[in-house]
Design a protein around this motif. Structure first.
Motif, short mmCIF file in Angstrom:
data_model
loop_
_atom_site.label_atom_id
_atom_site.label_comp_id
_atom_site.label_asym_id
_atom_site.label_seq_id
_atom_site.Cartn_x
_atom_site.Cartn_y
_atom_site.Cartn_z
N LYS A 265 0.84 -1.20 0.00
CA LYS A 265 0.00 0.00 0.00
C LYS A 265 0.87 1.25 0.00
O LYS A 265 1.83 1.32 0.78
N PRO A 266 0.53 2.23 -0.84
CA PRO A 266 1.25 3.51 -0.77
C PRO A 266 1.07 4.14 0.61
O PRO A 266 -0.01 4.08 1.20
N ALA A 267 2.11 4.76 1.12
CA ALA A 267 2.10 5.32 2.47
C ALA A 267 1.09 6.45 2.64
O ALA A 267 0.61 6.68 3.74
N ASP A 268 0.77 7.16 1.55
CA ASP A 268 -0.13 8.30 1.68
C ASP A 268 -1.59 7.93 1.46
O ASP A 268 -2.45 8.80 1.41
N MET A 269 -1.90 6.64 1.33
CA MET A 269 -3.28 6.20 1.09
C MET A 269 -3.87 5.53 2.32
O MET A 269 -3.21 4.74 3.00
N VAL A 270 -5.14 5.86 2.59
CA VAL A 270 -5.88 5.25 3.69
C VAL A 270 -7.04 4.48 3.06
O VAL A 270 -7.84 5.04 2.32
N PHE A 271 -7.11 3.19 3.36
CA PHE A 271 -8.14 2.33 2.79
C PHE A 271 -9.29 2.21 3.78
O PHE A 271 -9.09 1.88 4.95
N VAL A 272 -10.51 2.49 3.29
CA VAL A 272 -11.72 2.54 4.11
C VAL A 272 -12.73 1.54 3.56
O VAL A 272 -12.99 1.53 2.36
N ASP A 273 -13.29 0.72 4.44
CA ASP A 273 -14.34 -0.21 4.01
C ASP A 273 -15.21 -0.56 5.21
O ASP A 273 -14.80 -0.38 6.36
N VAL A 274 -16.39 -1.08 4.94
CA VAL A 274 -17.29 -1.53 5.99
C VAL A 274 -16.89 -2.93 6.48
O VAL A 274 -17.29 -3.36 7.55
N VAL A 275 -16.07 -3.62 5.69
CA VAL A 275 -15.58 -4.96 6.03
C VAL A 275 -14.13 -4.84 6.48
O VAL A 275 -13.34 -4.13 5.86
N ALA A 276 -13.77 -5.54 7.53
CA ALA A 276 -12.42 -5.48 8.08
C ALA A 276 -11.48 -6.41 7.32
O ALA A 276 -10.90 -7.35 7.88
N TRP A 277 -11.31 -6.14 6.02
CA TRP A 277 -10.36 -6.93 5.22
C TRP A 277 -8.95 -6.72 5.77
O TRP A 277 -8.66 -5.67 6.37
N ASP A 278 -8.06 -7.67 5.53
CA ASP A 278 -6.65 -7.45 5.87
C ASP A 278 -6.17 -6.22 5.11
O ASP A 278 -6.37 -6.11 3.90
N GLY A 279 -5.55 -5.30 5.82
CA GLY A 279 -4.99 -4.11 5.18
C GLY A 279 -5.91 -2.91 5.16
O GLY A 279 -5.47 -1.81 4.81
N VAL A 280 -7.19 -3.07 5.52
CA VAL A 280 -8.08 -1.91 5.59
C VAL A 280 -7.69 -1.09 6.83
O VAL A 280 -7.53 -1.64 7.92
N ASP A 281 -7.51 0.20 6.63
CA ASP A 281 -7.05 1.07 7.72
C ASP A 281 -8.18 1.56 8.62
O ASP A 281 -8.01 1.69 9.83
N LEU A 282 -9.34 1.87 8.02
CA LEU A 282 -10.49 2.35 8.78
C LEU A 282 -11.71 1.52 8.41
O LEU A 282 -12.03 1.39 7.23
N VAL A 283 -12.38 0.99 9.42
CA VAL A 283 -13.58 0.18 9.19
C VAL A 283 -14.77 0.94 9.77
O VAL A 283 -14.85 1.17 10.98
N PHE A 284 -15.65 1.38 8.87
CA PHE A 284 -16.89 2.03 9.29
C PHE A 284 -17.85 2.04 8.11
O PHE A 284 -17.48 1.78 6.97
N ASP A 285 -19.09 2.38 8.39
CA ASP A 285 -20.16 2.37 7.41
C ASP A 285 -20.27 3.75 6.75
O ASP A 285 -20.59 4.73 7.41
N LEU A 286 -20.01 3.81 5.45
CA LEU A 286 -20.10 5.07 4.71
C LEU A 286 -21.52 5.61 4.64
O LEU A 286 -21.73 6.75 4.24
N GLU A 287 -22.49 4.80 5.03
CA GLU A 287 -23.90 5.24 5.04
C GLU A 287 -24.19 6.19 6.22
O GLU A 287 -25.16 6.92 6.19
N GLN A 288 -23.34 6.13 7.23
CA GLN A 288 -23.60 6.89 8.46
C GLN A 288 -22.89 8.24 8.43
O GLN A 288 -21.81 8.37 7.85
N PRO A 289 -23.46 9.25 9.07
CA PRO A 289 -22.77 10.55 9.17
C PRO A 289 -21.67 10.48 10.23
O PRO A 289 -21.53 9.48 10.94
#
Length: 169
Positions: free
Chosen positions: A17-41
């Motif tokens: 992963k590039p150092a300046d990128m943050v990976f966001v997903d609702v699923v806690a995949w290996d390597g995902v940096d932030l896990v949360f629901d994009l549907e929520q404020p």
């Protein structure tokens, strides 16, 4: 400020992963940096901390598109940009075949509703966007957006939004 590039709805990130990128997903995949629901404020990302956002084939899975767009506006820094790809509603196979798609897009989704004029006319989103580039190849819409600072919204627009908010509350 160390501004980052956020990949929204990233899925499983690459092993390197590039150092300046943050990976966001609702699923806690290996390597995902932030896990949360994009549907929520109120995403757990600091206001103005993002240099760039990327949401490739994500927005069609979002029920509350106005909240999603307002959160993207909030976290982008002045001068930041947002790249999005969505299926074009006119391509029935791509847009309608996936049972997890919750919404459909045309060029006018961006032109009519996200610009300063769109905020003024409809007020579905609370913040406006400039369209840097919009392309539709008949299958996919690719749009590059920049947040319009709120001070560029006219007093009439802000008053209309306040009135609409009172009706919604």
């Amino acid at each position: 400020m160390n501004r980052k590039k956020y990949i929204l709805g990233s899925g499983k990130p690459p092993e390197v992963k590039p150092a300046d990128m943050v990976f966001v997903d609702v699923v806690a995949w290996d390597g995902v940096d932030l896990v949360f629901d994009l549907e929520q404020p109120n995403w757990p990302i600091e206001t103005g901390s993002a240099l760039h956002l990327n949401a490739t084939h994500v927005a069609e899975h979002i029920s509350n598109f106005p909240t999603f767009m307002d959160e993207c506006h909030r976290i982008l820094s002045p001068g930041g940009s947002f790249y999005m790809e969505v299926p074009f509603a006119g391509n029935v196979d791509l847009a309608f075949s996936d049972p997890t798609h919750k919404r459909f897009f045309t060029d006018h989704t961006f032109i009519n509703y996200l610009t300063v004029e769109g905020v003024h006319n409809f007020g579905y989103v609370r913040h406006a966007w400039s369209i840097l580039h919009l392309a539709n190849d008949g299958a996919v819409i690719r749009v590059h957006l920049a947040p319009v600072p709120d001070e560029y919204l006219t007093d009439d627009v802000l008053l209309a939004l306040k009135k609409k908010k009172k009706v919604i509350e």
